[in-house]
Design a protein around this motif. Sequence first.
Motif, short mmCIF file in Angstrom:
data_model
loop_
_atom_site.label_atom_id
_atom_site.label_comp_id
_atom_site.label_asym_id
_atom_site.label_seq_id
_atom_site.Cartn_x
_atom_site.Cartn_y
_atom_site.Cartn_z
N GLU A 96 10.29 0.99 -5.36
CA GLU A 96 11.51 1.82 -5.35
C GLU A 96 11.37 2.96 -6.36
O GLU A 96 11.93 4.03 -6.15
CB GLU A 96 12.74 0.97 -5.69
CG GLU A 96 13.13 0.01 -4.58
CD GLU A 96 14.26 -0.93 -4.98
OE1 GLU A 96 14.87 -0.75 -6.05
OE2 GLU A 96 14.53 -1.87 -4.20
N GLN A 97 10.62 2.73 -7.42
CA GLN A 97 10.39 3.76 -8.45
C GLN A 97 9.03 4.43 -8.31
O GLN A 97 8.88 5.59 -8.65
CB GLN A 97 10.50 3.14 -9.84
CG GLN A 97 11.87 2.60 -10.15
CD GLN A 97 11.88 1.84 -11.48
OE1 GLN A 97 10.87 1.29 -11.92
NE2 GLN A 97 13.04 1.83 -12.11
N VAL A 98 8.03 3.67 -7.83
CA VAL A 98 6.66 4.18 -7.71
C VAL A 98 6.17 3.89 -6.29
O VAL A 98 5.56 2.84 -6.03
CB VAL A 98 5.72 3.53 -8.75
CG1 VAL A 98 4.32 4.14 -8.68
CG2 VAL A 98 6.29 3.62 -10.16
N PRO A 99 6.44 4.80 -5.34
CA PRO A 99 6.04 4.56 -3.95
C PRO A 99 4.53 4.27 -3.84
O PRO A 99 3.71 4.92 -4.49
CB PRO A 99 6.40 5.86 -3.25
CG PRO A 99 7.50 6.44 -4.08
CD PRO A 99 7.15 6.07 -5.50
N GLY A 100 4.21 3.26 -3.05
CA GLY A 100 2.81 2.92 -2.80
C GLY A 100 2.15 2.12 -3.91
O GLY A 100 0.95 1.85 -3.84
N TRP A 101 2.91 1.72 -4.93
CA TRP A 101 2.31 1.02 -6.07
C TRP A 101 1.60 -0.26 -5.66
O TRP A 101 2.09 -1.03 -4.83
CB TRP A 101 3.38 0.65 -7.11
CG TRP A 101 2.81 -0.09 -8.28
CD1 TRP A 101 2.31 0.45 -9.42
CD2 TRP A 101 2.64 -1.51 -8.41
NE1 TRP A 101 1.84 -0.53 -10.26
CE2 TRP A 101 2.04 -1.76 -9.66
CE3 TRP A 101 2.95 -2.60 -7.61
CZ2 TRP A 101 1.74 -3.03 -10.12
CZ3 TRP A 101 2.64 -3.88 -8.06
CH2 TRP A 101 2.04 -4.08 -9.31
N THR A 102 0.42 -0.49 -6.23
CA THR A 102 -0.23 -1.79 -6.26
C THR A 102 -0.90 -1.91 -7.62
O THR A 102 -1.21 -0.89 -8.26
CB THR A 102 -1.32 -2.00 -5.17
OG1 THR A 102 -2.49 -1.27 -5.52
CG2 THR A 102 -0.82 -1.59 -3.78
N VAL A 103 -1.16 -3.11 -8.06
CA VAL A 103 -1.85 -3.32 -9.33
C VAL A 103 -3.27 -2.75 -9.24
O VAL A 103 -3.86 -2.36 -10.25
CB VAL A 103 -1.85 -4.80 -9.74
CG1 VAL A 103 -2.77 -5.63 -8.86
CG2 VAL A 103 -2.18 -4.97 -11.21
N TRP A 104 -3.81 -2.66 -8.03
CA TRP A 104 -5.18 -2.20 -7.82
C TRP A 104 -5.32 -0.69 -7.92
O TRP A 104 -6.41 -0.20 -8.20
CB TRP A 104 -5.68 -2.65 -6.44
CG TRP A 104 -5.49 -4.10 -6.17
CD1 TRP A 104 -4.55 -4.67 -5.34
CD2 TRP A 104 -6.21 -5.20 -6.74
NE1 TRP A 104 -4.67 -6.03 -5.36
CE2 TRP A 104 -5.68 -6.39 -6.21
CE3 TRP A 104 -7.27 -5.28 -7.64
CZ2 TRP A 104 -6.17 -7.64 -6.54
CZ3 TRP A 104 -7.76 -6.53 -7.97
CH2 TRP A 104 -7.21 -7.68 -7.43
N THR A 105 -4.24 0.03 -7.65
CA THR A 105 -4.35 1.49 -7.54
C THR A 105 -3.52 2.27 -8.54
O THR A 105 -3.69 3.48 -8.66
CB THR A 105 -3.93 1.94 -6.12
OG1 THR A 105 -2.58 1.51 -5.88
CG2 THR A 105 -4.85 1.36 -5.06
N HIS A 106 -2.59 1.62 -9.22
CA HIS A 106 -1.68 2.31 -10.13
C HIS A 106 -1.63 1.58 -11.47
O HIS A 106 -1.76 0.36 -11.50
CB HIS A 106 -0.25 2.33 -9.56
CG HIS A 106 -0.08 3.17 -8.34
ND1 HIS A 106 -0.58 2.81 -7.11
CD2 HIS A 106 0.55 4.34 -8.16
CE1 HIS A 106 -0.26 3.73 -6.22
NE2 HIS A 106 0.42 4.68 -6.83
N PRO A 107 -1.37 2.32 -12.53
CA PRO A 107 -1.19 1.63 -13.82
C PRO A 107 0.13 0.86 -13.85
O PRO A 107 1.05 1.15 -13.09
CB PRO A 107 -1.18 2.78 -14.83
CG PRO A 107 -0.80 4.00 -14.05
CD PRO A 107 -1.26 3.77 -12.64
N SER A 108 0.18 -0.11 -14.73
CA SER A 108 1.40 -0.87 -14.98
C SER A 108 1.81 -0.56 -16.42
O SER A 108 1.10 -0.95 -17.35
CB SER A 108 1.16 -2.37 -14.83
OG SER A 108 0.79 -2.68 -13.51
N PRO A 109 2.91 0.16 -16.63
CA PRO A 109 3.31 0.52 -17.99
C PRO A 109 3.36 -0.70 -18.90
O PRO A 109 3.95 -1.72 -18.55
CB PRO A 109 4.70 1.13 -17.82
CG PRO A 109 4.76 1.56 -16.38
CD PRO A 109 3.89 0.59 -15.63
N GLY A 110 2.69 -0.60 -20.03
CA GLY A 110 2.65 -1.72 -20.96
C GLY A 110 1.74 -2.84 -20.52
O GLY A 110 1.65 -3.87 -21.20
N GLY A 111 1.06 -2.65 -19.41
CA GLY A 111 0.20 -3.70 -18.86
C GLY A 111 -1.26 -3.46 -19.14
O GLY A 111 -1.64 -2.63 -19.97
#
Length: 186
Positions: A96-111
């Motif tokens: 809803e905030q980051v369209p297309g997000w996956t852990v494989w392709t996008h950073p996770s803030p604080g992660g």
Amino acid sequence: MAESAFLARHGATEWSVAGRHTSRTDLPLLPEGEEVARGLAARLAGVAFAEVLTSPLQRARRTAELAGYPDAEVSDDLREWGYGDYEGRTTAEIREQVPGWTVWTHPSPGGESAAAVTARCDRVVARIRVATGPVLVVAHGHVLRALAARWLGLPATDGRLFRLDTATLCELGHERETPVLLRWNS
């Protein structure tokens, strides 16, 4: 060179059933997660493991215990990929905030970064490769998928290509000298 490495994903938890990303939150197995974890014992019978490794989180440790390996060695390298601010959220909620997000392709803030996961997985792969026999690894969905990718010489983010359900077994091995997947998500 080890004959093979068996990978076992932990049994179901409340959050895995709900599709909520669970890394550092230390949730117990559900009763049905414990039941299927017990079923791993029969599937692993007859394999003489040189080493049994587990994530320090209770869902993995309990799965190892119920599968017949209460003395599995705890390895911090087998913790789940750190989701940071996305901990406990579903992919749909994150998108809803980051369209297309996956852990494989996008950073996770604080992660955790893919590079950090790669380094952890590479240490586990190195350990498996010098073992004197098969190794059992009990851990979590994303880190085991990244581990399989690293076993094959692929980027950890290629773990996205390997679906992995709870309380399933996988086997990594060789065809001659080439690292291969012998069995996946079974």
